[in-house]
Design a protein around this motif. Structure first.
Motif, PDB file in Angstrom:
ATOM      1  N   ALA A 147      45.791  31.532  39.940  1.00 18.28           N
ATOM      2  CA  ALA A 147      45.436  32.944  39.820  1.00 18.28           C
ATOM      3  C   ALA A 147      44.296  32.994  38.816  1.00 18.28           C
ATOM      4  CB  ALA A 147      46.625  33.770  39.346  1.00 18.28           C
ATOM      5  N   ILE A 148      43.107  33.210  39.329  1.00 13.57           N
ATOM      6  CA  ILE A 148      41.906  33.146  38.503  1.00 13.57           C
ATOM      7  C   ILE A 148      41.355  34.560  38.304  1.00 13.57           C
ATOM      8  CG2 ILE A 148      39.567  32.208  38.338  1.00 13.57           C
ATOM      9  CD1 ILE A 148      40.542  30.042  40.423  1.00 13.57           C
ATOM     10  N   PRO A 149      41.419  35.067  37.067  1.00 11.17           N
ATOM     11  CA  PRO A 149      40.809  36.377  36.811  1.00 11.17           C
ATOM     12  C   PRO A 149      39.291  36.236  36.923  1.00 11.17           C
ATOM     13  CG  PRO A 149      41.661  35.403  34.785  1.00 11.17           C
ATOM     14  CD  PRO A 149      42.000  34.461  35.884  1.00 11.17           C
ATOM     15  N   VAL A 150      38.678  37.073  37.739  1.00 10.97           N
ATOM     16  CA  VAL A 150      37.235  36.991  37.960  1.00 10.97           C
ATOM     17  C   VAL A 150      36.587  38.335  37.644  1.00 10.97           C
ATOM     18  CG1 VAL A 150      37.375  35.128  39.663  1.00 10.97           C
ATOM     19  CG2 VAL A 150      37.526  37.490  40.435  1.00 10.97           C
ATOM     20  N   PRO A 151      35.313  38.317  37.243  1.00 13.10           N
ATOM     21  CA  PRO A 151      34.648  39.568  36.876  1.00 13.10           C
ATOM     22  C   PRO A 151      34.394  40.496  38.067  1.00 13.10           C
ATOM     23  CG  PRO A 151      33.196  37.672  36.513  1.00 13.10           C
ATOM     24  CD  PRO A 151      34.505  37.140  36.965  1.00 13.10           C
ATOM     25  N   GLN A 152      34.294  39.924  39.271  1.00 10.92           N
ATOM     26  CA  GLN A 152      34.031  40.733  40.462  1.00 10.92           C
ATOM     27  C   GLN A 152      34.388  39.907  41.685  1.00 10.92           C
ATOM     28  OE1 GLN A 152      29.775  40.922  39.672  1.00 10.92           O
ATOM     29  NE2 GLN A 152      29.384  39.845  41.586  1.00 10.92           N
ATOM     30  N   LYS A 153      34.439  40.563  42.832  1.00  9.94           N
ATOM     31  CA  LYS A 153      34.657  39.838  44.082  1.00  9.94           C
ATOM     32  C   LYS A 153      33.429  39.008  44.395  1.00  9.94           C
ATOM     33  CE  LYS A 153      37.898  42.895  46.393  1.00  9.94           C
ATOM     34  NZ  LYS A 153      38.198  43.587  47.645  1.00  9.94           N
ATOM     35  N   ILE A 177      48.715  46.556  27.072  1.00 12.12           N
ATOM     36  CA  ILE A 177      47.768  45.508  27.470  1.00 12.12           C
ATOM     37  C   ILE A 177      46.987  46.007  28.686  1.00 12.12           C
ATOM     38  CG2 ILE A 177      47.507  43.130  28.259  1.00 12.12           C
ATOM     39  CD1 ILE A 177      50.230  42.566  26.853  1.00 12.12           C
ATOM     40  N   ALA A 178      45.704  46.249  28.483  1.00 10.52           N
ATOM     41  CA  ALA A 178      44.849  46.770  29.552  1.00 10.52           C
ATOM     42  C   ALA A 178      44.520  45.669  30.554  1.00 10.52           C
ATOM     43  CB  ALA A 178      43.556  47.326  28.960  1.00 10.52           C
ATOM     44  N   ALA A 179      44.379  46.055  31.825  1.00 11.09           N
ATOM     45  CA  ALA A 179      44.078  45.097  32.888  1.00 11.09           C
ATOM     46  C   ALA A 179      42.738  44.396  32.669  1.00 11.09           C
ATOM     47  CB  ALA A 179      44.083  45.794  34.239  1.00 11.09           C
ATOM     48  N   GLY A 180      41.829  45.015  31.972  1.00 15.65           N
ATOM     49  CA  GLY A 180      40.521  44.408  31.724  1.00 15.65           C
ATOM     50  C   GLY A 180      40.441  43.576  30.457  1.00 15.65           C
ATOM     51  N   SER A 181      41.547  43.436  29.742  1.00 12.48           N
ATOM     52  CA  SER A 181      41.511  42.736  28.456  1.00 12.48           C
ATOM     53  C   SER A 181      41.578  41.219  28.623  1.00 12.48           C
ATOM     54  CB  SER A 181      42.675  43.190  27.571  1.00 12.48           C
ATOM     55  OG  SER A 181      43.903  42.696  28.095  1.00 12.48           O
ATOM     56  N   ALA A 182      41.146  40.506  27.593  1.00 10.84           N
ATOM     57  CA  ALA A 182      41.214  39.042  27.595  1.00 10.84           C
ATOM     58  C   ALA A 182      42.669  38.573  27.655  1.00 10.84           C
ATOM     59  CB  ALA A 182      40.523  38.487  26.351  1.00 10.84           C
ATOM     60  N   LEU A 183      43.557  39.285  26.985  1.00 14.29           N
ATOM     61  CA  LEU A 183      44.975  38.916  26.995  1.00 14.29           C
ATOM     62  C   LEU A 183      45.540  38.994  28.417  1.00 14.29           C
ATOM     63  CD1 LEU A 183      47.344  38.054  25.199  1.00 14.29           C
ATOM     64  CD2 LEU A 183      47.877  40.463  24.874  1.00 14.29           C
ATOM     65  N   PHE A 184      45.127  40.008  29.161  1.00 17.31           N
ATOM     66  CA  PHE A 184      45.576  40.146  30.544  1.00 17.31           C
ATOM     67  C   PHE A 184      45.047  38.992  31.400  1.00 17.31           C
ATOM     68  CE2 PHE A 184      45.661  41.705  34.879  1.00 17.31           C
ATOM     69  CZ  PHE A 184      46.908  42.309  34.947  1.00 17.31           C
ATOM     70  N   ALA A 185      43.813  38.583  31.152  1.00 18.95           N
ATOM     71  CA  ALA A 185      43.235  37.456  31.900  1.00 18.95           C
ATOM     72  C   ALA A 185      44.035  36.180  31.654  1.00 18.95           C
ATOM     73  CB  ALA A 185      41.772  37.266  31.505  1.00 18.95           C
ATOM     74  N   TRP A 186      44.359  35.905  30.399  1.00 21.59           N
ATOM     75  CA  TRP A 186      45.176  34.726  30.079  1.00 21.59           C
ATOM     76  C   TRP A 186      46.555  34.839  30.726  1.00 21.59           C
ATOM     77  CZ3 TRP A 186      43.596  30.234  28.459  1.00 21.59           C
ATOM     78  CH2 TRP A 186      42.421  30.135  27.731  1.00 21.59           C
ATOM     79  N   MET A 187      47.100  36.028  30.715  1.00 22.52           N
ATOM     80  CA  MET A 187      48.416  36.279  31.305  1.00 22.52           C
ATOM     81  C   MET A 187      48.400  35.977  32.809  1.00 22.52           C
ATOM     82  SD  MET A 187      50.461  39.874  31.029  1.00 22.52           S
ATOM     83  CE  MET A 187      50.341  39.878  29.252  1.00 22.52           C
ATOM     84  N   THR A 188      47.305  36.331  33.459  1.00 19.86           N
ATOM     85  CA  THR A 188      47.155  36.104  34.895  1.00 19.86           C
ATOM     86  C   THR A 188      47.203  34.611  35.224  1.00 19.86           C
ATOM     87  OG1 THR A 188      45.863  38.132  35.102  1.00 19.86           O
ATOM     88  CG2 THR A 188      45.607  36.502  36.848  1.00 19.86           C
ATOM     89  N   SER A 189      46.433  33.822  34.505  1.00 15.43           N
ATOM     90  CA  SER A 189      46.434  32.371  34.719  1.00 15.43           C
ATOM     91  C   SER A 189      47.797  31.770  34.402  1.00 15.43           C
ATOM     92  CB  SER A 189      45.370  31.701  33.848  1.00 15.43           C
ATOM     93  OG  SER A 189      44.097  32.164  34.193  1.00 15.43           O
TER      94      SER A 189
END
Length: 175
Positions: free
Chosen positions: A24-30, A123-135
């Motif tokens: 699950a890779i958080p990406v800046p855009q499609k 924790i906002a969906a756009g935050s760095a913490l959310f990105a780490w959580m996704t991975s």
């Protein structure tokens, strides 16, 4: 607070049909972003899997097709990368990845809820913490989701279980 709920994260989700290892890779855009983050991370997942020959299956989305095409080009001549598109409107052919997306989303919801209640911060969906959580959500699936064969995805891929002590996500550690 309501504004937080309208912000959605864009996540590239992949799963190996053989081992069931997922990413699950958080990406800046499609598609392909200016820094090629999604390309580098997608290639990193394919490298982790270790297959020289792969078939990448996706839907008909143009932005995803561009990314996969670039991944094929970057994998090099020593590998074989084939691209397969699921038929338009055939939801059954996408069931495998759709179930993976549901599993990842479920893990993210659990991690987010537990972390927010512990740190008492949204924790906002756009935050760095959310990105780490996704991975991390995908990593949890790879290390702990037991299949019908009694093995976890990582074990199917590498032939052994990864024995690791795990702290709760976002836990404060002093050492």
């Amino acid at each position: 607070d309501d504004e937080d709920e309208t912000v959605k994260a864009t996540v590239l989700v992949g799963r190996d049909a053989k081992s069931r290892v997922c990413c699950a890779i958080p990406v800046p855009q499609k598609g392909i972003d200016i820094t090629e983050w999604s390309l580098r991370e997608g290639l990193g997942f394919l490298d982790f899997l270790g297959y020289s020959s792969v078939v990448i299956k996706s839907d008909q989305e143009v932005s995803l097709g561009a990314l996969i095409g670039k991944m094929k080009t970057h994998r090099g001549e020593e590998t074989q990368t084939m691209i397969e598109h699921s038929p338009v409107g055939d939801s059954k052919s996408n069931g495998f990845i759709e179930r993976t997306i549901q599993s990842v989303e479920g893990q993210i919801r659990k991690l987010r809820s537990a972390t927010q209640s512990r740190i008492v911060v949204r924790i906002a969906a756009g935050s760095a913490l959310f990105a780490w959580m996704t991975s991390h959500a995908a990593n949890l699936i790879n290390l702990y989701e037991i299949g019908s064969d009694g093995r976890v995805p990582y074990q199917r891929l590498r032939g052994r279980k990864l024995q690791t002590e795990m702290l709760e996500f976002g836990e404060c550690v002093h050492f």
